[in-house]
Design a protein around this motif. Structure first.
Motif, PDB file in Angstrom:
ATOM      1  N   LEU A  51       0.843  -1.326  -0.006  1.00 10.78           N
ATOM      2  CA  LEU A  51      -0.239  -0.294   0.218  1.00 10.78           C
ATOM      3  C   LEU A  51       1.309   0.934  -0.173  1.00 10.78           C
ATOM      4  O   LEU A  51       2.082   1.329   1.260  1.00 10.78           O
ATOM      5  CB  LEU A  51      -1.199   0.048   1.081  1.00 10.78           C
ATOM      6  N   THR A  52       0.792   1.748  -0.778  1.00 10.71           N
ATOM      7  CA  THR A  52       1.249   3.408  -0.947  1.00 10.71           C
ATOM      8  C   THR A  52       1.001   4.392  -1.723  1.00 10.71           C
ATOM      9  O   THR A  52       0.047   4.066  -2.730  1.00 10.71           O
ATOM     10  CB  THR A  52       3.120   2.394  -1.790  1.00 10.71           C
ATOM     11  N   LEU A  53       1.835   5.643  -1.175  1.00 17.22           N
ATOM     12  CA  LEU A  53       1.146   7.156  -1.160  1.00 17.22           C
ATOM     13  C   LEU A  53       2.658   7.943  -1.856  1.00 17.22           C
ATOM     14  O   LEU A  53       3.580   7.156  -1.506  1.00 17.22           O
ATOM     15  CB  LEU A  53       1.224   7.559  -0.500  1.00 17.22           C
ATOM     16  N   HIS A  54       1.819   8.551  -3.206  1.00 18.77           N
ATOM     17  CA  HIS A  54       3.017   8.508  -4.111  1.00 18.77           C
ATOM     18  C   HIS A  54       2.625   9.674  -3.979  1.00 18.77           C
ATOM     19  O   HIS A  54       2.062  10.777  -3.793  1.00 18.77           O
ATOM     20  CB  HIS A  54       3.081   8.051  -5.362  1.00 18.77           C
ATOM     21  N   GLY A  55       4.453  10.722  -4.220  1.00 20.88           N
ATOM     22  CA  GLY A  55       4.283  12.081  -4.852  1.00 20.88           C
ATOM     23  C   GLY A  55       3.614  12.738  -6.100  1.00 20.88           C
ATOM     24  O   GLY A  55       4.010  11.529  -6.885  1.00 20.88           O
ATOM     25  N   PRO A  56       4.183  13.930  -6.695  1.00 24.91           N
ATOM     26  CA  PRO A  56       3.902  14.121  -8.040  1.00 24.91           C
ATOM     27  C   PRO A  56       4.600  13.489  -9.193  1.00 24.91           C
ATOM     28  O   PRO A  56       4.367  13.511 -10.425  1.00 24.91           O
ATOM     29  CB  PRO A  56       3.406  15.696  -8.308  1.00 24.91           C
ATOM     30  N   SER A  57       6.007  13.771  -8.774  1.00 24.96           N
ATOM     31  CA  SER A  57       7.018  12.695 -10.339  1.00 24.96           C
ATOM     32  C   SER A  57       6.593  11.548 -10.269  1.00 24.96           C
ATOM     33  O   SER A  57       7.465  11.165  -9.817  1.00 24.96           O
ATOM     34  CB  SER A  57       7.790  13.448  -9.884  1.00 24.96           C
ATOM     35  N   GLY A  58       6.029  11.024  -8.787  1.00 25.14           N
ATOM     36  CA  GLY A  58       5.818   9.157  -8.836  1.00 25.14           C
ATOM     37  C   GLY A  58       6.778   9.162  -8.069  1.00 25.14           C
ATOM     38  O   GLY A  58       6.923   7.448  -7.646  1.00 25.14           O
ATOM     39  N   GLU A  59       7.396   9.581  -7.314  1.00 20.99           N
ATOM     40  CA  GLU A  59       8.105   8.679  -5.488  1.00 20.99           C
ATOM     41  C   GLU A  59       7.475   8.866  -4.602  1.00 20.99           C
ATOM     42  O   GLU A  59       6.401   9.555  -4.304  1.00 20.99           O
ATOM     43  CB  GLU A  59       9.339  10.011  -5.258  1.00 20.99           C
ATOM     44  N   ARG A  60       7.519   6.978  -4.130  1.00 21.97           N
ATOM     45  CA  ARG A  60       7.435   6.732  -2.999  1.00 21.97           C
ATOM     46  C   ARG A  60       7.403   7.708  -1.775  1.00 21.97           C
ATOM     47  O   ARG A  60       8.444   7.993  -1.284  1.00 21.97           O
ATOM     48  CB  ARG A  60       7.793   5.391  -2.296  1.00 21.97           C
ATOM     49  N   LEU A  61       6.103   8.190  -0.839  1.00 24.46           N
ATOM     50  CA  LEU A  61       6.706   9.080   0.297  1.00 24.46           C
ATOM     51  C   LEU A  61       6.403   7.952   1.681  1.00 24.46           C
ATOM     52  O   LEU A  61       6.448   8.268   2.795  1.00 24.46           O
ATOM     53  CB  LEU A  61       5.512  10.389   0.334  1.00 24.46           C
ATOM     54  N   VAL A  62       5.253   7.004   1.555  1.00 30.79           N
ATOM     55  CA  VAL A  62       4.901   6.209   2.057  1.00 30.79           C
ATOM     56  C   VAL A  62       4.206   4.229   1.526  1.00 30.79           C
ATOM     57  O   VAL A  62       4.090   4.618   0.363  1.00 30.79           O
ATOM     58  CB  VAL A  62       3.405   6.424   3.338  1.00 30.79           C
TER      59      VAL A  62
END
Length: 117
Positions: A51-62
């Motif tokens: 289960l992942t959260l991604h930022g605007p450029s696609g980087e995994r944040l969580v």
């Protein structure tokens, strides 16, 4: 139905493959990968999940997952863990509902830190 059956498991499994935009203006999104696997010492819940959260450029944040061992973990130990930016910590999986609640709690915290919420 088995007494130890997790009633929230179907909800988690139904999220498999879903990508949800949680911040249309800023481009943050979450992704769910959840499949059944044979029960093993590494995956005692019979699940392979990410289960992942991604930022605007696609980087995994969580990320909450059990795809790989963490730190000094020994073969045969549960692989459940969570990522928050560059930090990785073990995660104590209880059930599907708790996993989802814990994931969304961290997602909300990160989005607040980033000024999204």
């Amino acid at each position: 139905m088995s007494e130890d059956r997790d009633p929230s498991l179907d909800t988690l499994l139904n999220l498999h493959g879903q990508v949800l935009v949680v911040d249309p203006a800023g481009g943050h999104w979450v992704k769910f990968i959840v499949t059944r696997v044979p029960v093993s010492s590494e995956k005692p819940h019979g699940l392979d999940y990410s289960l992942t959260l991604h930022g605007p450029s696609g980087e995994r944040l969580v990320g909450f997952d059990n795809a790989h061992p963490v730190g000094r973990q020994k073969k045969g130990e549960p692989q459940d863990h969570r990522h928050r930016f560059q930090t990785v910590k073990p995660y104590a999986y209880e059930n599907a509902a708790t996993l989802l609640a814990d994931f969304w709690q961290v997602v909300d915290a990160v989005l607040k830190e980033r000024g999204v919420l």
